[in-house]
Structures are given as C-alpha cells and as structure tokens.
Design a protein around this motif. Sequence first.
Motif, PDB file in Angstrom:
ATOM      1  N   GLN A 126     -42.972 -16.455 -10.692  1.00 38.35           N
ATOM      2  CA  GLN A 126     -44.302 -15.957 -11.017  1.00 38.35           C
ATOM      3  C   GLN A 126     -44.348 -14.445 -10.795  1.00 38.35           C
ATOM      4  O   GLN A 126     -43.994 -13.950  -9.723  1.00 38.35           O
ATOM      5  N   ARG A 127     -44.763 -13.724 -11.794  1.00 39.19           N
ATOM      6  CA  ARG A 127     -44.831 -12.270 -11.712  1.00 39.19           C
ATOM      7  C   ARG A 127     -46.250 -11.822 -11.392  1.00 39.19           C
ATOM      8  O   ARG A 127     -47.234 -12.497 -11.720  1.00 39.19           O
ATOM      9  N   VAL A 128     -46.325 -10.660 -10.740  1.00 41.88           N
ATOM     10  CA  VAL A 128     -47.605 -10.022 -10.445  1.00 41.88           C
ATOM     11  C   VAL A 128     -47.644  -8.702 -11.200  1.00 41.88           C
ATOM     12  O   VAL A 128     -46.710  -7.903 -11.127  1.00 41.88           O
ATOM     13  N   ARG A 129     -48.717  -8.507 -11.956  1.00 42.10           N
ATOM     14  CA  ARG A 129     -48.938  -7.225 -12.642  1.00 42.10           C
ATOM     15  C   ARG A 129     -50.278  -6.685 -12.136  1.00 42.10           C
ATOM     16  O   ARG A 129     -51.345  -7.106 -12.580  1.00 42.10           O
ATOM     17  N   ARG A 130     -50.190  -5.775 -11.206  1.00 42.47           N
ATOM     18  CA  ARG A 130     -51.378  -5.294 -10.504  1.00 42.47           C
ATOM     19  C   ARG A 130     -51.809  -3.945 -11.108  1.00 42.47           C
ATOM     20  O   ARG A 130     -51.145  -2.924 -10.911  1.00 42.47           O
ATOM     21  N   ARG A 164     -40.255  -8.929  -8.918  1.00 42.66           N
ATOM     22  CA  ARG A 164     -41.236  -9.648  -9.729  1.00 42.66           C
ATOM     23  C   ARG A 164     -42.632  -9.054  -9.632  1.00 42.66           C
ATOM     24  O   ARG A 164     -43.639  -9.763  -9.761  1.00 42.66           O
ATOM     25  N   THR A 165     -42.691  -7.751  -9.418  1.00 42.83           N
ATOM     26  CA  THR A 165     -43.969  -7.058  -9.264  1.00 42.83           C
ATOM     27  C   THR A 165     -44.002  -5.816 -10.139  1.00 42.83           C
ATOM     28  O   THR A 165     -43.028  -5.067 -10.197  1.00 42.83           O
ATOM     29  N   SER A 188     -48.255 -19.426  -5.612  1.00 41.55           N
ATOM     30  CA  SER A 188     -48.489 -20.392  -6.670  1.00 41.55           C
ATOM     31  C   SER A 188     -48.165 -21.794  -6.133  1.00 41.55           C
ATOM     32  O   SER A 188     -47.238 -21.969  -5.343  1.00 41.55           O
ATOM     33  N   ASP A 198     -54.452 -10.554 -11.157  1.00 43.34           N
ATOM     34  CA  ASP A 198     -53.115  -9.947 -11.257  1.00 43.34           C
ATOM     35  C   ASP A 198     -52.087 -10.866 -11.904  1.00 43.34           C
ATOM     36  O   ASP A 198     -51.034 -10.394 -12.351  1.00 43.34           O
ATOM     37  N   THR A 199     -52.341 -12.173 -11.915  1.00 42.22           N
ATOM     38  CA  THR A 199     -51.315 -13.123 -12.351  1.00 42.22           C
ATOM     39  C   THR A 199     -51.698 -13.945 -13.572  1.00 42.22           C
ATOM     40  O   THR A 199     -50.814 -14.516 -14.222  1.00 42.22           O
ATOM     41  N   THR A 212     -56.058 -12.067  -6.922  1.00 38.42           N
ATOM     42  CA  THR A 212     -54.738 -12.605  -7.274  1.00 38.42           C
ATOM     43  C   THR A 212     -54.759 -13.217  -8.664  1.00 38.42           C
ATOM     44  O   THR A 212     -53.811 -13.051  -9.446  1.00 38.42           O
ATOM     45  N   LEU A 269     -46.695 -14.559  -3.256  1.00 38.85           N
ATOM     46  CA  LEU A 269     -46.623 -13.498  -4.256  1.00 38.85           C
ATOM     47  C   LEU A 269     -46.593 -12.134  -3.584  1.00 38.85           C
ATOM     48  O   LEU A 269     -46.043 -11.173  -4.136  1.00 38.85           O
TER      49      LEU A 269
END
Length: 270
Positions: free
Chosen positions: A77-81, A256-257, A154, A110-111, A107, A161
Amino acid sequence: MITRDWRPRYLQLAEELRGQITRGELAPGTALPSETELADTSGLSRTSVRNAIRQLREWGLVRAEQGRGTYVRAPRQRVRRRNTERYQWEKNRVHLPEAERRKTGGTEHDTGLTVEDLKFHAEFAQVVADEDMAGAFGVEPGTALLRRVYWTSSRHETAPLSVSYSYLVHDMVKGNPDLLSADMEPWPGGTQHQLYTVGIELDRIVDVVTARPPSPEEAELLDIEPGVSVLTVRKTSHDTDDQVVEVCDIVFPGDRTELVYSTKLSRWRT
C-alpha cells in the motif's frame, strides 16, 4: 548503431527481473529462480546475482524467507501525501458535523482507502520537554507535554503506513479532558478539530523533510527491508498568534511513500 548499456551488470539483471514482476510474469508469492539458476541464465557471478536480489529487496519487490528462498511480494500500500492541500483540507473540515468528519480522515485522503479498510492504533503519555522539544515549542525544558503515538495500517497488511509522534503542551489542551485520553481516538476531524475544541485555530504549518536509515525498531515495525531509508517529516503547527501548538514527527517507509508539495508563484508584473 548499438548503444552500450553502461549500468552495472547486477543492476541490469535487477531491472530485467523488476520488469518481469511489474508485467505480472512473476506473480506475487512466486519464488525467484535460485542464485545458481540466475547465475547460469545471466552469465553473472553469484556475487552479482546476490547484488541484484538485494536491489529488488530495496525496491520492496521481493522478500527473503530464511531457508526457503526469495519470493515476489504483493504490491505494498502506497501513501501519497499532498501536504500543501492536505492541511487546508483538514482545516476546512473542522466546522463540519461530526457525522461528516467520521466518514474519512487524513490517512484515507493519502491512500484512497476507506475507514473500513484501516486499523488504527494510539498511545498517550504525559512526558516532560527535553531540549529538542523545549526549543521547538519555545518553552522551558521540563514543561509538561502530552505525547501521542499513532499508527495506521491497511487491514490487508501487517505493517503500518507510517508512525507519528505528536506533542502538545499539556496546559494548552487540558481544558478538554477528552483530548488527554487515547480512548477517544481516532478523533473525527483529527488534531485541527481537537485544537479547535480548546479555542485554537491554526495559521500555518511548517514541514521539514529529511531522509535517514531507520532505527532497528522502525525497521521491524514498518517492515522495511535492509537498505531502505525512512522519510521523516517534522510538522510544526502555529496558531494565529504564531505560537507553536503542536510538534509532530512522522516516519514513513521510503520505498512506498511520496511527499508532494505545490508552490503557487506570483506572476510578473507586465
């Protein structure tokens, strides 16, 4: 004209295997060929093959299982903040009804996951400000702080995460006893709404981003492969009187961020 590939041979092999993984030719859960097989088919030494596999681990694509071999990982699972818009989005939600605030949070923002997809963990403790925190808040060392540790994962993965270490000056928030208990988490609307309940409005947030190797504890908790760095964000929140009201250190697995910042520029005068 043939262009020579000047990349190290081990990296060429790693890229070739990465392509097989991303194209689905090596599915999640599939064992990689053994070092001997890869050495034979690639014409590389065992040392170069090990370096290629190490590179795949650092990319988060495979994991080694003691005594069994190396296996393709399921996509993490990626986080795009998007911090520039995220903080204003959080502030805009402060005055929403509680039912609306409960539907989603930072969260999920971001996900792309839903509340039902996530597991939440919170720990609270009263601590005293050390030199670092005293300087960040502009208070005397020994000042009472509320330390809050959060992580969310997740439901399809075991590793969080990210991990957040949030600090508030105890005297600033003690007027609302609910803010002192982890039993009230996850709080609908997050920290900005919590601060609103004690009369605090945020004016600006300053992020300082650094990269470093993870501590052994962070590597275990976040399930980080050797060679992968963490990204850390020190988020310092200022109120409308420019007083620091929260300091939060957030630790993200670097493989993964994504941290996205957008800066609006003024136009030239013509």
